[in-house]
Design a protein around this motif. Structure first.
Motif, PDB file in Angstrom:
ATOM      1  N   PRO A   1      68.941  57.196-118.682  1.00 37.19           N
ATOM      2  CA  PRO A   1      68.594  57.629-120.033  1.00 37.19           C
ATOM      3  C   PRO A   1      67.118  57.967-120.196  1.00 37.19           C
ATOM      4  O   PRO A   1      66.767  58.839-121.006  1.00 37.19           O
ATOM      5  CB  PRO A   1      68.974  56.414-120.897  1.00 37.19           C
ATOM      6  CG  PRO A   1      70.000  55.681-120.094  1.00 37.19           C
ATOM      7  CD  PRO A   1      69.624  55.886-118.674  1.00 37.19           C
ATOM      8  N   ILE A   2      66.252  57.306-119.452  1.00 40.53           N
ATOM      9  CA  ILE A   2      64.817  57.583-119.553  1.00 40.53           C
ATOM     10  C   ILE A   2      64.502  58.960-118.995  1.00 40.53           C
ATOM     11  O   ILE A   2      63.857  59.787-119.654  1.00 40.53           O
ATOM     12  CB  ILE A   2      64.006  56.507-118.812  1.00 40.53           C
ATOM     13  CG1 ILE A   2      64.256  55.132-119.416  1.00 40.53           C
ATOM     14  CG2 ILE A   2      62.507  56.839-118.848  1.00 40.53           C
ATOM     15  CD1 ILE A   2      63.664  53.979-118.601  1.00 40.53           C
ATOM     16  N   ARG A   3      64.950  59.237-117.772  1.00 43.60           N
ATOM     17  CA  ARG A   3      64.604  60.517-117.141  1.00 43.60           C
ATOM     18  C   ARG A   3      65.276  61.691-117.830  1.00 43.60           C
ATOM     19  O   ARG A   3      64.750  62.815-117.791  1.00 43.60           O
ATOM     20  CB  ARG A   3      64.965  60.478-115.658  1.00 43.60           C
ATOM     21  CG  ARG A   3      66.458  60.569-115.382  1.00 43.60           C
ATOM     22  CD  ARG A   3      66.807  60.530-113.914  1.00 43.60           C
ATOM     23  NE  ARG A   3      68.259  60.529-113.759  1.00 43.60           N
ATOM     24  CZ  ARG A   3      68.924  59.806-112.873  1.00 43.60           C
ATOM     25  NH1 ARG A   3      68.268  59.014-112.051  1.00 43.60           N
ATOM     26  NH2 ARG A   3      70.240  59.869-112.814  1.00 43.60           N
ATOM     27  N   GLU A   4      66.430  61.458-118.483  1.00 48.05           N
ATOM     28  CA  GLU A   4      67.159  62.561-119.105  1.00 48.05           C
ATOM     29  C   GLU A   4      66.853  62.732-120.581  1.00 48.05           C
ATOM     30  O   GLU A   4      67.373  63.643-121.225  1.00 48.05           O
ATOM     31  CB  GLU A   4      68.654  62.366-118.872  1.00 48.05           C
ATOM     32  CG  GLU A   4      69.013  62.458-117.378  1.00 48.05           C
ATOM     33  CD  GLU A   4      70.494  62.270-117.100  1.00 48.05           C
ATOM     34  OE1 GLU A   4      71.302  62.449-118.036  1.00 48.05           O
ATOM     35  OE2 GLU A   4      70.832  61.941-115.943  1.00 48.05           O
TER      36      GLU A   4
ATOM     37  N   GLY B   1      61.274  64.732-122.576  1.00 49.07           N
ATOM     38  CA  GLY B   1      59.949  64.261-122.196  1.00 49.07           C
ATOM     39  C   GLY B   1      59.946  63.066-121.257  1.00 49.07           C
ATOM     40  O   GLY B   1      58.874  62.627-120.823  1.00 49.07           O
ATOM     41  N   GLY B   2      61.115  62.562-120.917  1.00 52.28           N
ATOM     42  CA  GLY B   2      61.196  61.358-120.096  1.00 52.28           C
ATOM     43  C   GLY B   2      60.617  61.537-118.702  1.00 52.28           C
ATOM     44  O   GLY B   2      59.842  60.694-118.227  1.00 52.28           O
TER      45      GLY B   2
ATOM     46  N   ILE C   1      57.392  59.624-116.721  1.00 47.66           N
ATOM     47  CA  ILE C   1      57.511  59.005-115.403  1.00 47.66           C
ATOM     48  C   ILE C   1      56.482  59.593-114.444  1.00 47.66           C
ATOM     49  O   ILE C   1      55.778  58.862-113.735  1.00 47.66           O
ATOM     50  CB  ILE C   1      58.937  59.186-114.846  1.00 47.66           C
ATOM     51  CG1 ILE C   1      59.952  58.449-115.727  1.00 47.66           C
ATOM     52  CG2 ILE C   1      59.019  58.679-113.404  1.00 47.66           C
ATOM     53  CD1 ILE C   1      61.394  58.776-115.408  1.00 47.66           C
ATOM     54  N   ARG C   2      56.373  60.926-114.427  1.00 48.05           N
ATOM     55  CA  ARG C   2      55.403  61.580-113.539  1.00 48.05           C
ATOM     56  C   ARG C   2      53.963  61.194-113.903  1.00 48.05           C
ATOM     57  O   ARG C   2      53.131  60.984-113.029  1.00 48.05           O
ATOM     58  CB  ARG C   2      55.580  63.097-113.565  1.00 48.05           C
ATOM     59  CG  ARG C   2      54.571  63.840-112.689  1.00 48.05           C
ATOM     60  CD  ARG C   2      54.848  65.330-112.647  1.00 48.05           C
ATOM     61  NE  ARG C   2      55.928  65.634-111.740  1.00 48.05           N
ATOM     62  CZ  ARG C   2      55.784  65.815-110.428  1.00 48.05           C
ATOM     63  NH1 ARG C   2      54.593  65.692-109.871  1.00 48.05           N
ATOM     64  NH2 ARG C   2      56.810  66.104-109.672  1.00 48.05           N
ATOM     65  N   GLN C   3      53.676  61.107-115.195  1.00 47.54           N
ATOM     66  CA  GLN C   3      52.331  60.728-115.627  1.00 47.54           C
ATOM     67  C   GLN C   3      51.965  59.336-115.123  1.00 47.54           C
ATOM     68  O   GLN C   3      50.845  59.103-114.653  1.00 47.54           O
ATOM     69  CB  GLN C   3      52.223  60.769-117.158  1.00 47.54           C
ATOM     70  CG  GLN C   3      50.841  60.386-117.683  1.00 47.54           C
ATOM     71  CD  GLN C   3      50.784  60.344-119.206  1.00 47.54           C
ATOM     72  OE1 GLN C   3      51.585  60.991-119.888  1.00 47.54           O
ATOM     73  NE2 GLN C   3      49.845  59.588-119.743  1.00 47.54           N
ATOM     74  N   LEU C   4      52.929  58.408-115.194  1.00 49.48           N
ATOM     75  CA  LEU C   4      52.653  57.061-114.707  1.00 49.48           C
ATOM     76  C   LEU C   4      52.471  57.058-113.195  1.00 49.48           C
ATOM     77  O   LEU C   4      51.592  56.364-112.667  1.00 49.48           O
ATOM     78  CB  LEU C   4      53.777  56.113-115.132  1.00 49.48           C
ATOM     79  CG  LEU C   4      53.550  54.624-114.832  1.00 49.48           C
ATOM     80  CD1 LEU C   4      52.233  54.125-115.421  1.00 49.48           C
ATOM     81  CD2 LEU C   4      54.722  53.793-115.347  1.00 49.48           C
ATOM     82  N   PHE C   5      53.283  57.832-112.471  1.00 49.98           N
ATOM     83  CA  PHE C   5      53.085  57.969-111.032  1.00 49.98           C
ATOM     84  C   PHE C   5      51.680  58.487-110.730  1.00 49.98           C
ATOM     85  O   PHE C   5      50.995  58.004-109.822  1.00 49.98           O
ATOM     86  CB  PHE C   5      54.115  58.931-110.429  1.00 49.98           C
ATOM     87  CG  PHE C   5      55.381  58.281-109.958  1.00 49.98           C
ATOM     88  CD1 PHE C   5      55.360  57.190-109.108  1.00 49.98           C
ATOM     89  CD2 PHE C   5      56.623  58.780-110.354  1.00 49.98           C
ATOM     90  CE1 PHE C   5      56.538  56.601-108.668  1.00 49.98           C
ATOM     91  CE2 PHE C   5      57.800  58.191-109.933  1.00 49.98           C
ATOM     92  CZ  PHE C   5      57.763  57.101-109.084  1.00 49.98           C
ATOM     93  N   THR C   6      51.255  59.492-111.487  1.00 45.96           N
ATOM     94  CA  THR C   6      49.941  60.099-111.252  1.00 45.96           C
ATOM     95  C   THR C   6      48.809  59.106-111.494  1.00 45.96           C
ATOM     96  O   THR C   6      47.866  59.013-110.697  1.00 45.96           O
ATOM     97  CB  THR C   6      49.758  61.333-112.151  1.00 45.96           C
ATOM     98  OG1 THR C   6      50.796  62.289-111.867  1.00 45.96           O
ATOM     99  CG2 THR C   6      48.406  61.988-111.918  1.00 45.96           C
TER     100      THR C   6
END
Length: 309
Positions: free
Chosen positions: A205-208, A211-212, A216-221
């Motif tokens: 549900p988060i990735r889908e 803006g999810g 996720i990508r921002q936190l990875f970065t």
């Protein structure tokens, strides 16, 4: 080769059990309550990769006359200090310790306690939990334990360990780049546990959500920027690689931190997000999303403390 498993929970119980199933000499170092439970019910693995049950060899911290060649150090980070104390009587000059904790921060504590030469690298990928009977329940097929000498050294002891770990129904993988693999996992588990616990939802549900994936990508970065500032050996493509993993894992996949929060249990946020923020602050790196994730952990811990008073 005598193998000691520190704990008989979801991780230690599973990988130790698979080594017993193969025929290796395995002993489990457990607390008294867990010992009584296992003496009554045996150690039972309920797995999508085949069930297995057996009567385990058990010791407690009182049984100080035992000596072991290899230790799988499979405790949670918040039990690290007590686990080190429990383990010390069983470690000798030749003993090799393979830590399976999430993150990186534990390495310094283990090396200080036991000596740098006794600690090698390790990590695992598995989704397990204990049910009300104390059985180890594995809920997805992945069951991979990665280990190796630091700096990719090829030693006689690592070859002996590899021989003992071969031929099981779990994937024991010898790595020549264990530092990189540990940092890669640290990055992934920090983000995975961070977003799922923050949003109280499985990864699907988060990735889908709208803006999810960007969150996720921002936190990875943010996390990768901190790790890179310390010259950790991570791949240039690791964010894209981890995003592919995020897209591939099951819709209902939860992190262990999220499951622990659902059970009102202790969490490893200090060891994961908290430690990474300490590194960021030392380098004056601003990580606003990581700060929010960790604030969520701190609020949860405060509420848990109030409930237990």
């Amino acid at each position: 080769m005598r193998i000691l498993i520190l704990g008989a929970g979801g991780v230690g119980g599973y990988f130790g059990g698979r080594l017993v199933e193969k025929g290796e000499d395995v002993t489990f170092l457990v607390r008294e309550n867990r010992k009584k439970q296992l003496e009554k019910n045996d150690l039972v693995i309920r797995s999508v990769n085949n069930d297995y049950s057996f009567t385990p060899k058990l010791i407690t911290a009182k049984d100080t006359n035992e000596i072991f060649d290899v230790v799988l150090f499979s405790t949670k980070s918040y039990h690290l200090e007590n686990a080190i104390k429990d383990l010390k009587p069983f470690v000798r000059d030749h003993t090799v310790i393979i830590p399976l904790l999430n993150g990186i921060a534990h390495l310094a504590a283990l090396k200080e306690a036991f000596g740098e030469e006794k600690v090698i690298g390790g990590l695992c990928f598995i989704e397990t939990t204990l049910n009300n009977n104390g059985d180890v329940v594995q809920t997805s097929k992945a069951a991979k334990l990665v280990y190796g000498e630091f700096e990719g050294k090829d030693t006689e002891r690592i070859r002996k360990i590899a021989d003992a770990f071969s031929g099981t129904k779990a994937d024991f993988v010898l790595s020549s780049a264990i530092e990189k693999e540990m940092w890669h996992k640290y990055l992934f588990i920090t983000v995975m546990s961070g977003v799922t616990s923050l949003m109280r939802a499985p990864i699907g549900p988060i990735r889908e959500s709208d803006g999810g994936r960007n969150i996720i990508r921002q936190l990875f970065t943010e996390c990768a920027t901190i790790i890179t500032a310390y010259n950790a050996p991570i791949s240039e493509t690791i964010i894209d690689d981890h995003m592919k993993t995020i897209d591939a894992i099951g819709y209902g996949m939860k992190s262990s931190m999220q499951r622990d929060m659902e059970k009102n249990a202790f969490v490893e946020g200090d060891h994961l997000q908290g430690y990474l923020l300490e590194l960021a602050q030392a380098k004056n790196i601003h990580a606003p999303l990581l700060e929010i994730v960790y604030q969520n952990v701190k609020v949860y811990k405060k509420l848990l403390q109030e409930q237990n008073q």
